[in-house]
Write a protein that holds these residues in place. Structure first.
Motif, PDB file in Angstrom:
ATOM      1  N   GLY A  82       0.818  -1.211   0.000  1.00  0.00           N
ATOM      2  CA  GLY A  82       0.000   0.000   0.000  1.00  0.00           C
ATOM      3  C   GLY A  82       0.846   1.252   0.000  1.00  0.00           C
ATOM      4  O   GLY A  82       0.529   2.226  -0.711  1.00  0.00           O
ATOM      5  N   LEU A  83       1.924   1.278   0.772  1.00  0.00           N
ATOM      6  CA  LEU A  83       2.800   2.453   0.827  1.00  0.00           C
ATOM      7  C   LEU A  83       3.516   2.677  -0.495  1.00  0.00           C
ATOM      8  O   LEU A  83       3.725   3.820  -0.915  1.00  0.00           O
ATOM      9  N   VAL A  84       3.899   1.591  -1.154  1.00  0.00           N
ATOM     10  CA  VAL A  84       4.546   1.717  -2.469  1.00  0.00           C
ATOM     11  C   VAL A  84       3.535   2.217  -3.499  1.00  0.00           C
ATOM     12  O   VAL A  84       3.834   3.101  -4.312  1.00  0.00           O
ATOM     13  N   ASP A  85       2.326   1.675  -3.448  1.00  0.00           N
ATOM     14  CA  ASP A  85       1.297   2.064  -4.413  1.00  0.00           C
ATOM     15  C   ASP A  85       0.916   3.537  -4.284  1.00  0.00           C
ATOM     16  O   ASP A  85       0.638   4.200  -5.287  1.00  0.00           O
ATOM     17  N   ASN A  86       0.912   4.046  -3.032  1.00  0.00           N
ATOM     18  CA  ASN A  86       0.511   5.453  -2.885  1.00  0.00           C
ATOM     19  C   ASN A  86       1.688   6.425  -2.912  1.00  0.00           C
ATOM     20  O   ASN A  86       1.525   7.629  -2.696  1.00  0.00           O
ATOM     21  N   GLY A  87       2.887   5.891  -3.156  1.00  0.00           N
ATOM     22  CA  GLY A  87       4.060   6.735  -3.319  1.00  0.00           C
ATOM     23  C   GLY A  87       4.776   7.112  -2.037  1.00  0.00           C
ATOM     24  O   GLY A  87       5.754   7.869  -2.065  1.00  0.00           O
ATOM     25  N   THR A  88       4.320   6.586  -0.898  1.00  0.00           N
ATOM     26  CA  THR A  88       4.970   6.897   0.378  1.00  0.00           C
ATOM     27  C   THR A  88       6.338   6.240   0.473  1.00  0.00           C
ATOM     28  O   THR A  88       7.271   6.800   1.060  1.00  0.00           O
ATOM     29  N   MET A  89       6.467   5.043  -0.096  1.00  0.00           N
ATOM     30  CA  MET A  89       7.744   4.342  -0.150  1.00  0.00           C
ATOM     31  C   MET A  89       8.079   3.991  -1.590  1.00  0.00           C
ATOM     32  O   MET A  89       7.172   3.774  -2.396  1.00  0.00           O
ATOM     33  N   ARG A  90       9.363   3.946  -1.883  1.00  0.00           N
ATOM     34  CA  ARG A  90       9.797   3.490  -3.195  1.00  0.00           C
ATOM     35  C   ARG A  90      10.137   2.010  -3.133  1.00  0.00           C
ATOM     36  O   ARG A  90      10.634   1.516  -2.111  1.00  0.00           O
ATOM     37  N   ALA A  91       9.878   1.317  -4.222  1.00  0.00           N
ATOM     38  CA  ALA A  91      10.215  -0.106  -4.279  1.00  0.00           C
ATOM     39  C   ALA A  91      11.702  -0.314  -4.004  1.00  0.00           C
ATOM     40  O   ALA A  91      12.091  -1.278  -3.327  1.00  0.00           O
ATOM     41  N   LEU A  92      12.548   0.588  -4.486  1.00  0.00           N
ATOM     42  CA  LEU A  92      13.988   0.453  -4.275  1.00  0.00           C
ATOM     43  C   LEU A  92      14.353   0.559  -2.802  1.00  0.00           C
ATOM     44  O   LEU A  92      15.281  -0.104  -2.331  1.00  0.00           O
ATOM     45  N   ASP A  93      13.612   1.403  -2.049  1.00  0.00           N
ATOM     46  CA  ASP A  93      13.870   1.523  -0.617  1.00  0.00           C
ATOM     47  C   ASP A  93      13.498   0.229   0.103  1.00  0.00           C
ATOM     48  O   ASP A  93      14.189  -0.189   1.042  1.00  0.00           O
ATOM     49  N   VAL A  94      12.403  -0.389  -0.323  1.00  0.00           N
ATOM     50  CA  VAL A  94      11.984  -1.662   0.263  1.00  0.00           C
ATOM     51  C   VAL A  94      13.040  -2.728  -0.024  1.00  0.00           C
ATOM     52  O   VAL A  94      13.436  -3.491   0.865  1.00  0.00           O
ATOM     53  N   ILE A  95      13.509  -2.776  -1.267  1.00  0.00           N
ATOM     54  CA  ILE A  95      14.532  -3.750  -1.657  1.00  0.00           C
ATOM     55  C   ILE A  95      15.794  -3.565  -0.818  1.00  0.00           C
ATOM     56  O   ILE A  95      16.357  -4.530  -0.281  1.00  0.00           O
ATOM     57  N   ASP A  96      16.243  -2.322  -0.676  1.00  0.00           N
ATOM     58  CA  ASP A  96      17.452  -2.047   0.107  1.00  0.00           C
ATOM     59  C   ASP A  96      17.290  -2.504   1.555  1.00  0.00           C
ATOM     60  O   ASP A  96      18.217  -3.087   2.140  1.00  0.00           O
ATOM     61  N   GLN A  97      16.105  -2.252   2.130  1.00  0.00           N
ATOM     62  CA  GLN A  97      15.886  -2.634   3.524  1.00  0.00           C
ATOM     63  C   GLN A  97      15.836  -4.144   3.693  1.00  0.00           C
ATOM     64  O   GLN A  97      16.386  -4.695   4.651  1.00  0.00           O
ATOM     65  N   VAL A  98      15.187  -4.828   2.759  1.00  0.00           N
ATOM     66  CA  VAL A  98      15.119  -6.292   2.809  1.00  0.00           C
ATOM     67  C   VAL A  98      16.520  -6.893   2.709  1.00  0.00           C
ATOM     68  O   VAL A  98      16.881  -7.794   3.486  1.00  0.00           O
ATOM     69  N   VAL A  99      17.313  -6.404   1.787  1.00  0.00           N
ATOM     70  CA  VAL A  99      18.679  -6.923   1.609  1.00  0.00           C
ATOM     71  C   VAL A  99      19.528  -6.641   2.844  1.00  0.00           C
ATOM     72  O   VAL A  99      20.257  -7.517   3.338  1.00  0.00           O
ATOM     73  N   THR A 100      19.433  -5.418   3.375  1.00  0.00           N
ATOM     74  CA  THR A 100      20.234  -5.042   4.543  1.00  0.00           C
ATOM     75  C   THR A 100      19.874  -5.890   5.755  1.00  0.00           C
ATOM     76  O   THR A 100      20.753  -6.436   6.434  1.00  0.00           O
ATOM     77  N   VAL A 101      18.573  -6.003   6.046  1.00  0.00           N
ATOM     78  CA  VAL A 101      18.137  -6.761   7.221  1.00  0.00           C
ATOM     79  C   VAL A 101      18.488  -8.236   7.076  1.00  0.00           C
ATOM     80  O   VAL A 101      18.937  -8.880   8.026  1.00  0.00           O
ATOM     81  N   THR A 102      18.305  -8.774   5.871  1.00  0.00           N
ATOM     82  CA  THR A 102      18.624 -10.187   5.645  1.00  0.00           C
ATOM     83  C   THR A 102      20.106 -10.446   5.874  1.00  0.00           C
ATOM     84  O   THR A 102      20.491 -11.429   6.530  1.00  0.00           O
ATOM     85  N   GLY A 103      20.940  -9.578   5.348  1.00  0.00           N
ATOM     86  CA  GLY A 103      22.383  -9.736   5.539  1.00  0.00           C
ATOM     87  C   GLY A 103      22.786  -9.673   7.001  1.00  0.00           C
ATOM     88  O   GLY A 103      23.599 -10.482   7.471  1.00  0.00           O
ATOM     89  N   LEU A 104      22.224  -8.727   7.733  1.00  0.00           N
ATOM     90  CA  LEU A 104      22.534  -8.605   9.155  1.00  0.00           C
ATOM     91  C   LEU A 104      22.008  -9.809   9.945  1.00  0.00           C
ATOM     92  O   LEU A 104      22.653 -10.294  10.885  1.00  0.00           O
ATOM     93  N   ALA A 105      20.844 -10.306   9.544  1.00  0.00           N
ATOM     94  CA  ALA A 105      20.232 -11.435  10.250  1.00  0.00           C
ATOM     95  C   ALA A 105      21.048 -12.713  10.083  1.00  0.00           C
ATOM     96  O   ALA A 105      21.288 -13.440  11.063  1.00  0.00           O
ATOM     97  N   VAL A 106      21.486 -13.007   8.862  1.00  0.00           N
ATOM     98  CA  VAL A 106      22.254 -14.243   8.678  1.00  0.00           C
ATOM     99  C   VAL A 106      23.612 -14.145   9.362  1.00  0.00           C
ATOM    100  O   VAL A 106      24.144 -15.155   9.852  1.00  0.00           O
ATOM    101  N   GLU A 107      24.161 -12.936   9.422  1.00  0.00           N
ATOM    102  CA  GLU A 107      25.428 -12.770  10.144  1.00  0.00           C
ATOM    103  C   GLU A 107      25.226 -13.040  11.628  1.00  0.00           C
ATOM    104  O   GLU A 107      26.045 -13.714  12.270  1.00  0.00           O
ATOM    105  N   ARG A 108      24.123 -12.569  12.173  1.00  0.00           N
ATOM    106  CA  ARG A 108      23.854 -12.763  13.592  1.00  0.00           C
ATOM    107  C   ARG A 108      23.609 -14.242  13.917  1.00  0.00           C
ATOM    108  O   ARG A 108      24.135 -14.788  14.883  1.00  0.00           O
ATOM    109  N   VAL A 109      22.782 -14.898  13.099  1.00  0.00           N
ATOM    110  CA  VAL A 109      22.443 -16.295  13.354  1.00  0.00           C
ATOM    111  C   VAL A 109      23.660 -17.191  13.210  1.00  0.00           C
ATOM    112  O   VAL A 109      23.812 -18.186  13.939  1.00  0.00           O
ATOM    113  N   SER A 110      24.557 -16.852  12.286  1.00  0.00           N
ATOM    114  CA  SER A 110      25.723 -17.701  12.044  1.00  0.00           C
ATOM    115  C   SER A 110      26.634 -17.798  13.255  1.00  0.00           C
ATOM    116  O   SER A 110      27.485 -18.685  13.326  1.00  0.00           O
ATOM    117  N   ARG A 111      26.442 -16.918  14.243  1.00  0.00           N
ATOM    118  CA  ARG A 111      27.231 -16.999  15.477  1.00  0.00           C
ATOM    119  C   ARG A 111      26.774 -18.174  16.346  1.00  0.00           C
ATOM    120  O   ARG A 111      27.513 -18.628  17.218  1.00  0.00           O
TER     121      ARG A 111
END
Length: 246
Positions: free
Chosen positions: A115-144
């Motif tokens: 909904g936020l992407v559709d109404n222009g509040t968020m950009r798809a690229l911002d969502v992609i960046d956040q998903v990639v960043t969080v995923t990378g940080l999460a796998v680093e944390r779990v690998s400990r």
């Protein structure tokens, strides 16, 4: 290219599945599998982890199928923090899932993000960046704590209406590098038909291991691979073509 004799992600009646550990093991035997990884979803309030692990251990004594004691944990923090249960002892593998998008203001569902992407509040690229960043940080944390797998890669984007083709090459490379550095295994999910071709190829090129995952919630789905078989066959064809060209 992908070992179809191992099912890397199944759910039991302890969480979102329908059948017991023993019933799933019997299904694995019937399917001719050599390895089965249990990956029930857990969180801070999970109270059934000890009997779950004990059930898997008992089943191992009655089968030649190698049983892996695993769980699936959701990333919930912008720093990669996860909804860990209170005790991680006894686990052989942890799968990382991303069901909601962590943002400074809180967690957003895929529908909310769409909904936020559709109404222009968020950009798809911002969502992609956040998903990639969080995923990378999460796998680093779990690998400990334990060998780590990534469940349903980029599933959050798909459920938010963002196709894998919209992911920039640089973002895809960043994700794959995080997986490689942390020794994360990528699950090729039969149920969710993920990851797509681009991410699969990028993983193979960078030496990130792929594992077949039915994501079964019923015994009849254990070891049943169609999408995964197609992906594996395509990789084998590409490897044969490349070898012939050399």
């Amino acid at each position: 290219m992908i070992d179809l004799s191992a099912d890397g992600h199944v759910h039991t009646a302890f969480s979102s599945g329908r059948d017991s550990v023993s019933v799933l093991v019997a299904a694995a035997e019937q399917a001719g599998l050599t390895e089965l990884t249990f990956a029930d979803r857990v969180g801070p309030d999970t109270s059934w982890l000890p009997p779950y692990l004990a059930s898997i251990q008992r089943a191992q004594q009655r089968t030649d199928v190698v049983l892996r004691r695993g769980v699936e944990v959701e990333a919930i923090g912008i720093d990669g923090w996860l909804a860990f249960p209170s005790d991680l002892s006894g686990l052989e593998v942890i799968s990382v899932g991303l069901n909601r998008l962590p943002l400074p203001a809180g967690l957003l569902s895929p529908d909310a993000v769409r909904g936020l992407v559709d109404n222009g509040t968020m950009r798809a690229l911002d969502v992609i960046d956040q998903v990639v960043t969080v995923t990378g940080l999460a796998v680093e944390r779990v690998s400990r704590y334990a060998p780590t797998r990534l469940a349903r890669p980029l599933d959050f984007l798909a459920r938010s209406g963002i196709d894998e083709s919209a992911v920039p090459d640089a973002a895809l490379a960043e994700l794959v590098e995080a997986l490689r550095v942390n020794g994360t295994v990528v699950e090729v999910s039969e149920r969710h038909r993920l990851p797509g071709t681009r991410l699969v190829r990028a993983c193979v090129e960078q030496g990130v291991r792929l594992v077949a995952a039915s994501d079964a919630v019923r015994a009849g789905e254990v070891g049943v691979f169609r999408y995964v078989r197609e992906v594996s066959a395509a990789l084998a064809d590409e490897a044969a073509t490349a070898s012939a060209a050399c």
